[in-house]
Design an enzyme around this catalytic site. Structure first.
Site, mmCIF file in Angstrom:
data_model
loop_
_atom_site.group_PDB
_atom_site.id
_atom_site.type_symbol
_atom_site.label_atom_id
_atom_site.label_comp_id
_atom_site.label_asym_id
_atom_site.label_seq_id
_atom_site.Cartn_x
_atom_site.Cartn_y
_atom_site.Cartn_z
ATOM 1 N N ASP A 58 -3.625 -45.294 -53.981
ATOM 2 C CA ASP A 58 -2.449 -45.806 -55.143
ATOM 3 C C ASP A 58 -0.777 -45.803 -54.647
ATOM 4 O O ASP A 58 -0.681 -44.570 -54.069
ATOM 5 C CB ASP A 58 -2.821 -44.778 -56.933
ATOM 6 C CG ASP A 58 -2.485 -46.037 -57.509
ATOM 7 O OD1 ASP A 58 -2.212 -46.992 -57.406
ATOM 8 O OD2 ASP A 58 -2.214 -45.597 -58.793
ATOM 9 N N ASN A 85 -9.724 -54.322 -60.935
ATOM 10 C CA ASN A 85 -8.750 -54.779 -60.268
ATOM 11 C C ASN A 85 -8.941 -55.905 -60.674
ATOM 12 O O ASN A 85 -7.989 -57.491 -60.321
ATOM 13 C CB ASN A 85 -8.104 -54.303 -58.864
ATOM 14 C CG ASN A 85 -8.240 -52.845 -58.631
ATOM 15 O OD1 ASN A 85 -7.860 -52.516 -57.146
ATOM 16 N ND2 ASN A 85 -7.262 -52.858 -59.148
HETATM 17 C C1 IPE Z 1 -7.465 -47.071 -58.475
HETATM 18 O O1 IPE Z 1 -5.676 -47.696 -59.105
HETATM 19 C C2 IPE Z 1 -7.500 -47.908 -58.520
HETATM 20 C C3 IPE Z 1 -7.449 -47.904 -57.060
HETATM 21 C C4 IPE Z 1 -6.854 -47.718 -56.058
HETATM 22 C C5 IPE Z 1 -8.747 -49.209 -56.404
HETATM 23 P P1 IPE Z 1 -5.196 -48.938 -60.306
HETATM 24 O O2 IPE Z 1 -3.865 -48.815 -59.198
HETATM 25 O O3 IPE Z 1 -5.818 -50.127 -60.135
HETATM 26 O O4 IPE Z 1 -5.035 -47.725 -61.333
HETATM 27 P P2 IPE Z 1 -4.538 -47.530 -62.800
HETATM 28 O O5 IPE Z 1 -4.834 -48.948 -63.153
HETATM 29 O O6 IPE Z 1 -2.630 -47.122 -62.804
HETATM 30 O O7 IPE Z 1 -5.577 -46.701 -63.878
HETATM 31 C C1 IPE Z 2 -3.316 -49.519 -55.178
HETATM 32 O O1 IPE Z 2 -1.520 -49.393 -55.332
HETATM 33 C C2 IPE Z 2 -4.237 -50.232 -53.952
HETATM 34 C C3 IPE Z 2 -5.055 -51.218 -55.431
HETATM 35 C C4 IPE Z 2 -5.303 -50.958 -56.307
HETATM 36 C C5 IPE Z 2 -5.770 -52.227 -54.772
HETATM 37 P P1 IPE Z 2 -1.386 -50.671 -56.403
HETATM 38 O O2 IPE Z 2 -1.469 -51.990 -56.667
HETATM 39 O O3 IPE Z 2 -1.809 -50.346 -57.631
HETATM 40 O O4 IPE Z 2 -0.031 -50.033 -56.418
HETATM 41 P P2 IPE Z 2 1.183 -49.810 -57.535
HETATM 42 O O5 IPE Z 2 0.055 -49.102 -59.086
HETATM 43 O O6 IPE Z 2 1.418 -50.834 -58.124
HETATM 44 O O7 IPE Z 2 2.145 -49.282 -57.266
HETATM 45 MG MG MG Z 3 -1.972 -48.632 -58.780
#
Ligand code: IPE
Ligand code: IPE
Ligand code: MG
Length: 252
Positions: A19, A67
Site C-alpha cells: 500500500d 479496486n
Molecule cells: C489494499 O489496499 C489492496 C491492495 C493492496 C491491492 P487499498 O489501498 O485498496 O485498501 P484501502 O482502501 O485503503 O483499505
Molecule cells: C497500493 O497503493 C496499490 C493498489 C491498491 C493497487 P495505493 O494505490 O492504494 O496507494 P495509496 O493508498 O492511494 O497511497
Molecule cells: Mg491504498
C-alpha cells in the site's frame, strides 16, 4: 545472508499488503500511475529479497475486488502494468526457478492478462523451492462465497458429507487450498487494517505494520519485519508454559 535470522525463526509464508503507491506519487507531484510503476519495481526486488531471507512462499496483494471502483484510467493503467510485468518477468522466473500462482477471481481480468498468467503458471509449475502468489481481483469475502458454492456443489454431488464438515474439509475449497497459511502479514504505508485480505488464512498470522510507502520498501525493511517476527511467541491459543515446558529439574 547475514541479515537473515536463524532458519527456524524465518516465516515460511509472508503475505504483503502493498500500500502507498498513490501517496508516494502525490508527495512528488506525480500521477498515481507513476507510483504504481515504482511499486512494480518493489515487487521485483521484494520477490528476490524474500527468497534470499529464507521465505518459501510470498503472497502479494496486487489488486482487490474493491479496486475496480477506482477511476477507470487508474484501473486500466494497473492492468497494463500487470501485463508489462508478466511479460518481462517470465524469463526471470524461469531462470531463478520461481513458481507463480494466483489467488482471486482471475477469470474476470482482461483476456490478455489471463493468458499471460496461464502461460507463466504453466511454465513455472515444476519449481517447488519458492512460490510467488499474486492476489489478483482478490477479496476474502468473495473467496468465502466461491468456496461455499463449490462446497455446496460437492455436497450435492455426494463428494462431501455435510455432517463431516470441518475447517479441514471446507478450507480445501478456498483459493489457497494447497498453500501454507501466512505466518507474517506485512502492510506498508502506515494503515493498520486488513482490507479484505486473507481474513481466514491469517487467523493466527503475526502482523507487522510499517509507515514505509510501498515504492520505498527495501530488503532491509523486509528483514526488519522478519526480525520482529522472530522475537514473537506464537501461542495458537495455548499458554506460554505449554509451548515451553519447564525443564524437569526446575518443576520439582
Ligand atoms: C489494499 O489496499 C489492496 C491492495 C493492496 C491491492 P487499498 O489501498 O485498496 O485498501 P484501502 O482502501 O485503503 O483499505
Ligand atoms: C497500493 O497503493 C496499490 C493498489 C491498491 C493497487 P495505493 O494505490 O492504494 O496507494 P495509496 O493508498 O492511494 O497511497
Ligand atoms: Mg491504498
Amino acid at each position: 545472508m547475514s541479515q537473515a535470522p536463524a532458519p527456524t525463526t524465518v516465516p515460511q509464508h509472508v503475505a504483503i499488503i502493498m500500500d502507498g503507491n498513490g501517496r508516494w506519487a502525490k508527495q512528488r507531484g506525480l500521477p498515481r500511475l507513476e507510483g504504481h510503476r515504482r511499486g512494480v519495481e518493489t515487487v521485483r526486488t521484494t520477490t528476490f529479497a524474500a527468497r534470499d531471507l529464507g521465505v518459501k512462499v510470498l503472497t502479494l496483494y496486487a489488486f482487490s475486488v474493491e479496486n475496480w471502483k477506482r477511476p477507470q484510467d487508474e484501473v486500466g493503467g494497473l492492468m497494463s502494468l500487470l501485463e508489462f510485468y508478466l511479460k518481462k518477468e517470465l524469463k526471470t522466473f524461469i531462470r531463478d526457478r520461481v513458481r507463480l500462482r494466483t489467488i482471486g477471481r482471475t477469470e474476470e481480468l482482461p483476456a490478455s492478462v489471463q493468458k499471460l498468467l496461464r502461460d507463466t503458471i504453466e511454465a513455472t509449475k515444476e519449481f517447488h523451492d519458492y512460490t510467488l502468489v499474486l492476489a489478483l481481483n482478490y477479496g476474502s469475502r468473495t473467496e468465502v462465497v466461491d468456496a461455499a458454492r463449490a462446497y455446496a456443489a460437492a455436497v450435492a454431488a455426494g463428494q462431501e458429507k455435510l455432517n463431516d464438515s470441518s475447517w479441514d474439509t471446507f478450507s480445501r475449497y478456498l483459493y489457497t487450498a494447497d498453500l501454507p497459511e501466512p505466518d507474517l502479514v506485512i502492510r506498508t504505508s502506515g494503515e493498520s487494517r486488513v482490507s479484505n485480505f486473507l481474513l481466514l488464512q491469517a487467523a493466527y498470522a503475526e502482523f507487522f505494520f510499517t509507515p514505509v510507502l510501498w515504492p520505498d520498501f527495501t530488503k532491509a525493511d523486509l528483514a526488519a519485519a522478519i526480525a520482529d517476527y522472530a522475537k514473537r511467541e506464537r501461542r495458537f491459543g495455548l499458554t506460554s508454559e505449554q509451548l515451553k515446558p519447564a525443564p524437569a529439574s526446575a518443576s520439582q
